[in-house]
Design a protein around this motif. Structure first.
Motif, PDB file in Angstrom:
ATOM      1  N   HIS A   1       0.807  -1.224   0.000  1.00 45.86           N
ATOM      2  CA  HIS A   1       0.000   0.000   0.000  1.00 45.86           C
ATOM      3  C   HIS A   1       0.839   1.273   0.000  1.00 45.86           C
ATOM      4  O   HIS A   1       0.613   2.187  -0.791  1.00 45.86           O
ATOM      5  CB  HIS A   1      -0.959   0.000   1.194  1.00 45.86           C
ATOM      6  CG  HIS A   1      -2.063  -0.982   1.072  1.00 45.86           C
ATOM      7  ND1 HIS A   1      -3.102  -0.833   0.179  1.00 45.86           N
ATOM      8  CD2 HIS A   1      -2.290  -2.154   1.708  1.00 45.86           C
ATOM      9  CE1 HIS A   1      -3.932  -1.863   0.275  1.00 45.86           C
ATOM     10  NE2 HIS A   1      -3.452  -2.682   1.195  1.00 45.86           N
ATOM     11  N   GLY A   2       1.814   1.344   0.896  1.00 44.60           N
ATOM     12  CA  GLY A   2       2.638   2.536   0.987  1.00 44.60           C
ATOM     13  C   GLY A   2       3.453   2.766  -0.268  1.00 44.60           C
ATOM     14  O   GLY A   2       3.553   3.885  -0.773  1.00 44.60           O
ATOM     15  N   GLU A   3       4.029   1.690  -0.770  1.00 45.82           N
ATOM     16  CA  GLU A   3       4.843   1.778  -1.984  1.00 45.82           C
ATOM     17  C   GLU A   3       4.007   2.255  -3.167  1.00 45.82           C
ATOM     18  O   GLU A   3       4.407   3.156  -3.905  1.00 45.82           O
ATOM     19  CB  GLU A   3       5.445   0.403  -2.281  1.00 45.82           C
ATOM     20  CG  GLU A   3       6.260   0.345  -3.559  1.00 45.82           C
ATOM     21  CD  GLU A   3       6.687  -1.068  -3.926  1.00 45.82           C
ATOM     22  OE1 GLU A   3       7.518  -1.212  -4.834  1.00 45.82           O
ATOM     23  OE2 GLU A   3       6.176  -2.024  -3.304  1.00 45.82           O
TER      24      GLU A   3
ATOM     25  N   LYS B   1       4.386   5.870  -5.020  1.00 43.73           N
ATOM     26  CA  LYS B   1       4.773   5.928  -6.432  1.00 43.73           C
ATOM     27  C   LYS B   1       3.786   6.767  -7.235  1.00 43.73           C
ATOM     28  O   LYS B   1       4.175   7.575  -8.083  1.00 43.73           O
ATOM     29  CB  LYS B   1       4.838   4.514  -7.023  1.00 43.73           C
ATOM     30  CG  LYS B   1       6.083   3.723  -6.653  1.00 43.73           C
ATOM     31  CD  LYS B   1       6.036   2.355  -7.328  1.00 43.73           C
ATOM     32  CE  LYS B   1       7.286   1.544  -7.030  1.00 43.73           C
ATOM     33  NZ  LYS B   1       7.225   0.192  -7.642  1.00 43.73           N
ATOM     34  N   ILE B   2       2.493   6.555  -6.970  1.00 43.25           N
ATOM     35  CA  ILE B   2       1.478   7.318  -7.697  1.00 43.25           C
ATOM     36  C   ILE B   2       1.613   8.803  -7.387  1.00 43.25           C
ATOM     37  O   ILE B   2       1.552   9.654  -8.284  1.00 43.25           O
ATOM     38  CB  ILE B   2       0.057   6.830  -7.354  1.00 43.25           C
ATOM     39  CG1 ILE B   2      -0.128   5.364  -7.773  1.00 43.25           C
ATOM     40  CG2 ILE B   2      -0.995   7.696  -8.050  1.00 43.25           C
ATOM     41  CD1 ILE B   2      -1.409   4.732  -7.273  1.00 43.25           C
ATOM     42  N   MET B   3       1.816   9.134  -6.110  1.00 43.55           N
ATOM     43  CA  MET B   3       1.957  10.547  -5.726  1.00 43.55           C
ATOM     44  C   MET B   3       3.146  11.196  -6.438  1.00 43.55           C
ATOM     45  O   MET B   3       3.035  12.308  -6.970  1.00 43.55           O
ATOM     46  CB  MET B   3       2.133  10.677  -4.205  1.00 43.55           C
ATOM     47  CG  MET B   3       0.875  10.403  -3.404  1.00 43.55           C
ATOM     48  SD  MET B   3       1.131  10.674  -1.625  1.00 43.55           S
ATOM     49  CE  MET B   3       1.351  12.456  -1.581  1.00 43.55           C
ATOM     50  N   ILE B   4       4.265  10.498  -6.467  1.00 43.89           N
ATOM     51  CA  ILE B   4       5.476  11.049  -7.092  1.00 43.89           C
ATOM     52  C   ILE B   4       5.235  11.340  -8.569  1.00 43.89           C
ATOM     53  O   ILE B   4       5.543  12.426  -9.070  1.00 43.89           O
ATOM     54  CB  ILE B   4       6.659  10.071  -6.922  1.00 43.89           C
ATOM     55  CG1 ILE B   4       7.090  10.011  -5.452  1.00 43.89           C
ATOM     56  CG2 ILE B   4       7.830  10.481  -7.813  1.00 43.89           C
ATOM     57  CD1 ILE B   4       8.049   8.879  -5.139  1.00 43.89           C
ATOM     58  N   GLU B   5       4.665  10.353  -9.263  1.00 44.74           N
ATOM     59  CA  GLU B   5       4.465  10.505 -10.708  1.00 44.74           C
ATOM     60  C   GLU B   5       3.309  11.447 -11.042  1.00 44.74           C
ATOM     61  O   GLU B   5       3.375  12.225 -11.997  1.00 44.74           O
ATOM     62  CB  GLU B   5       4.239   9.132 -11.354  1.00 44.74           C
ATOM     63  CG  GLU B   5       5.428   8.187 -11.243  1.00 44.74           C
ATOM     64  CD  GLU B   5       6.709   8.791 -11.794  1.00 44.74           C
ATOM     65  OE1 GLU B   5       6.662   9.414 -12.890  1.00 44.74           O
ATOM     66  OE2 GLU B   5       7.757   8.676 -11.132  1.00 44.74           O
TER      67      GLU B   5
ATOM     68  N   GLY C   1     -13.962   7.039  -6.019  1.00 41.66           N
ATOM     69  CA  GLY C   1     -13.986   5.831  -5.199  1.00 41.66           C
ATOM     70  C   GLY C   1     -13.060   5.825  -4.004  1.00 41.66           C
ATOM     71  O   GLY C   1     -12.957   6.813  -3.271  1.00 41.66           O
ATOM     72  N   ASP C   2     -12.334   4.698  -3.831  1.00 44.26           N
ATOM     73  CA  ASP C   2     -11.642   4.484  -2.552  1.00 44.26           C
ATOM     74  C   ASP C   2     -10.337   3.680  -2.663  1.00 44.26           C
ATOM     75  O   ASP C   2      -9.964   2.974  -1.747  1.00 44.26           O
ATOM     76  CB  ASP C   2     -12.587   3.759  -1.584  1.00 44.26           C
ATOM     77  CG  ASP C   2     -13.132   2.452  -2.169  1.00 44.26           C
ATOM     78  OD1 ASP C   2     -12.541   1.923  -3.138  1.00 44.26           O
ATOM     79  OD2 ASP C   2     -14.152   1.952  -1.660  1.00 44.26           O
ATOM     80  N   THR C   3      -9.651   3.791  -3.794  1.00 42.09           N
ATOM     81  CA  THR C   3      -8.421   3.023  -3.978  1.00 42.09           C
ATOM     82  C   THR C   3      -7.193   3.830  -3.565  1.00 42.09           C
ATOM     83  O   THR C   3      -7.283   5.005  -3.223  1.00 42.09           O
ATOM     84  CB  THR C   3      -8.262   2.600  -5.445  1.00 42.09           C
ATOM     85  OG1 THR C   3      -8.035   3.776  -6.233  1.00 42.09           O
ATOM     86  CG2 THR C   3      -9.499   1.872  -5.952  1.00 42.09           C
ATOM     87  N   ASN C   4      -6.023   3.182  -3.628  1.00 48.00           N
ATOM     88  CA  ASN C   4      -4.779   3.903  -3.375  1.00 48.00           C
ATOM     89  C   ASN C   4      -4.587   5.030  -4.380  1.00 48.00           C
ATOM     90  O   ASN C   4      -3.997   6.065  -4.068  1.00 48.00           O
ATOM     91  CB  ASN C   4      -3.589   2.937  -3.439  1.00 48.00           C
ATOM     92  CG  ASN C   4      -3.567   1.972  -2.271  1.00 48.00           C
ATOM     93  OD1 ASN C   4      -4.065   2.280  -1.200  1.00 48.00           O
ATOM     94  ND2 ASN C   4      -3.004   0.801  -2.477  1.00 48.00           N
TER      95      ASN C   4
END
Length: 363
Positions: free
Chosen positions: A80-82, A86-90, A107-110
Motif C-alpha cells: 500500500h505505501g509503496e 509511487k502514484i503521488m510522485i508521478e 472511489g476508494d483506492t490507493n
C-alpha cells in the motif's frame, strides 16, 4: 502555451484532471467524460496503472469507448505505501505540468488517496466522486482511503442521502452534494449493450446460477478464511451452479495456499469485461460478492446479493433488506434463506448524476 481555462461562448471553463486506476474508476470516468465532452471541457485523463491486467483495464477503454489516457503512470502493484507513494510522485509531476483547476478522483483506492493528497498539498481543489461512504472495519485500506480523501476534498459528490449524513457526522457540510450514483447512470446507458456471449458460451440457464466475485484482502489473504469461503461456494454449487470470474489476487492466493482442489466443480473463469459481467448479472439468480460496485450493480439489475463483508458502504441496501451481509461460514445459509422482499426504488438518484456533477464543477 495552454491557458488553465478554456473559452466557450464567452465563459471560462475549468481545466479538469481526472485520475483513475481501477475498474470502477474507469467506468465512472467514462460517464462523466461524456458530459465534459458535450460541454467542451478539456478533461485530461491520467491512468495510474494500479490495476494493469488486460481484462481489467484495456478492455474498458475499448468497450466503453474511453479514449486512451493522456498519461500512464505505470505504477503496477505493490504494498500500500509503496503503491500510494509511487502514484503521488508521478502524478505530482503531471499536475505541476498541466496546472489543472480541479483534480477529480473516484472511489476508494490507493489511486484515489494519492490523487487527493497531491491536490491538497498543491492547494488545487479536489473533487471526490462517491464521497461520504463509510463502513467497518475502519482499518480496511479502502475505508482509510475514502475518509482521508473526503477530509481534503473541496467538492464531495455523494451517491446517496446516507452518504451526506455520514459526512455531516464528521463535521463536513461545505461543498457536499447529493447527486446520485454515476454507476446507475452507466447502467442505464449501457444496458442495451450488455453482452451475453460468456453466458451463452458457458451454456448457462437464466436464474439458475450464482455469480461470484471475491478479491478483498480480509477475505482472500487468510488461508483458513478463503478455505471456508470456497467450501461454502461448493455447498451452493450442489444446488445452484457457481460461476466465478476469479480476480488475479484471489487466484494467486488459491494456488499459494494449496486450495486449488476446492475449485473442482465450480465454473471458474478469467475476469470478464464489464459488458459480459453485466450480462451474467442480468441472467443470474443471485450474487455473492465483496465488491462495492457489484453489490450495487446487482440492485440495479434487480438481483439480490450476499455481501461477504463485516459491513458495507452501501448500508441502505442492507437496511431495506435487499442485500444481506454474511460471514465466510454462512454464505450458503444466507443465499438460500427464504425472504420475499419488495424491490426498493430510487436509492441512487435518477440516473443523471454525471450531469449534476459537471454542472456544479462548471458553476
Amino acid at each position: 502555451m495552454i491557458s488553465s481555462q478554456q473559452q466557450k461562448g464567452g465563459e471560462l471553463l475549468k481545466r479538469i484532471l481526472s485520475l483513475v486506476g481501477a475498474r470502477p474508476q474507469f467506468i465512472k470516468e467514462a460517464v462523466v467524460h461524456k458530459v465534459f465532452e458535450r460541454e467542451g471541457v478539456n478533461e485530461i485523463l491520467v491512468h495510474s496503472g494500479q490495476h494493469y491486467d488486460a481484462n481489467m483495464s484495456d478492455v474498458f477503454f475499448e468497450v466503453l469507448g474511453i479514449r486512451q489516457p493522456d498519461y500512464f503512470l505505470n505504477v503496477g502493484s505493490g504494498n500500500h505505501g509503496e503503491m500510494t507513494g509511487k502514484i503521488m510522485i508521478e502524478f505530482e509531476k503531471v499536475v505541476l505540468k498541466e496546472k489543472p483547476d480541479v483534480i477529480l478522483v473516484y472511489g476508494d483506492t490507493n489511486t484515489t488517496l494519492a490523487g487527493a493528497l497531491v491536490g491538497a498539498k498543491l492547494k488545487i481543489p479536489v473533487a471526490h466522486i462517491e464521497a461520504g461512504i463509510r463502513q467497518e472495519p475502519k482499518d480496511m485500506p479502502e475505508e482509510i482511503n475514502r475518509v482521508v480523501t473526503d477530509h481534503v476534498s473541496s467538492y464531495l459528490f455523494c451517491p446517496t442521502k446516507q452518504a451526506v449524513l455520514n459526512l455531516e457526522k464528521e463535521g463536513i457540510t461545505k461543498g457536499v452534494y447529493f447527486v446520485g450514483d454515476v454507476m446507475y447512470d452507466l447502467f442505464l446507458m449501457m444496458e442495451p449493450k450488455f453482452s451475453y456471449e460468456v453466458f451463452e458460451t458457458l451454456n448457462l440457464f437464466e436464474d439458475d446460477f450464482v455469480l461470484v466475485t471475491l478479491h478483498r484482502d480480509f477475505n482472500v489473504d487468510v488461508p483458513e478464511k478463503l478455505e471456508r469461503i470456497l467450501n461454502e461456494l461448493r455447498a451452493i454449487n450442489r444446488v445452484k451452479k457457481v460461476v466465478f470470474p476469479m480476480h488475479p489476487r484471489t487466484r494467486k492466493r488459491v494456488f499459494e495456499f494449496g486450495l486449488v482442489g476446492l475449485l473442482d466443480g465450480l465454473t471458474v473463469i478469467e475476469p470478464v469485461d464489464y459488458l459480459n459481467l453485466m450480462g451474467l448479472l442480468k441472467r443470474c439468480w443471485k450474487v455473492v460478492t465483496d465488491s462495492g460496485g457489484l453489490q450495487k450493480e446487482a440492485y440495479f439489475a434487480g438481483k439480490r446479493a450476499v455481501v461477504v463483508m463485516p459491513d458495507t458502504g452501501w448500508r441502505e441496501l442492507v437496511d431495506v433488506g435487499w442485500n444481506v451481509l454474511a460471514r465466510e461460514d454462512e454464505i450458503a445459509e444466507k443465499i438460500f434463506q427464504d425472504d420475499e422482499t419488495t424491490y426498493p426504488t430510487g436509492l441512487y438518484g435518477n440516473g443523471d448524476a454525471a450531469n449534476k456533477i459537471v454542472d456544479i464543477l462548471l458553476g
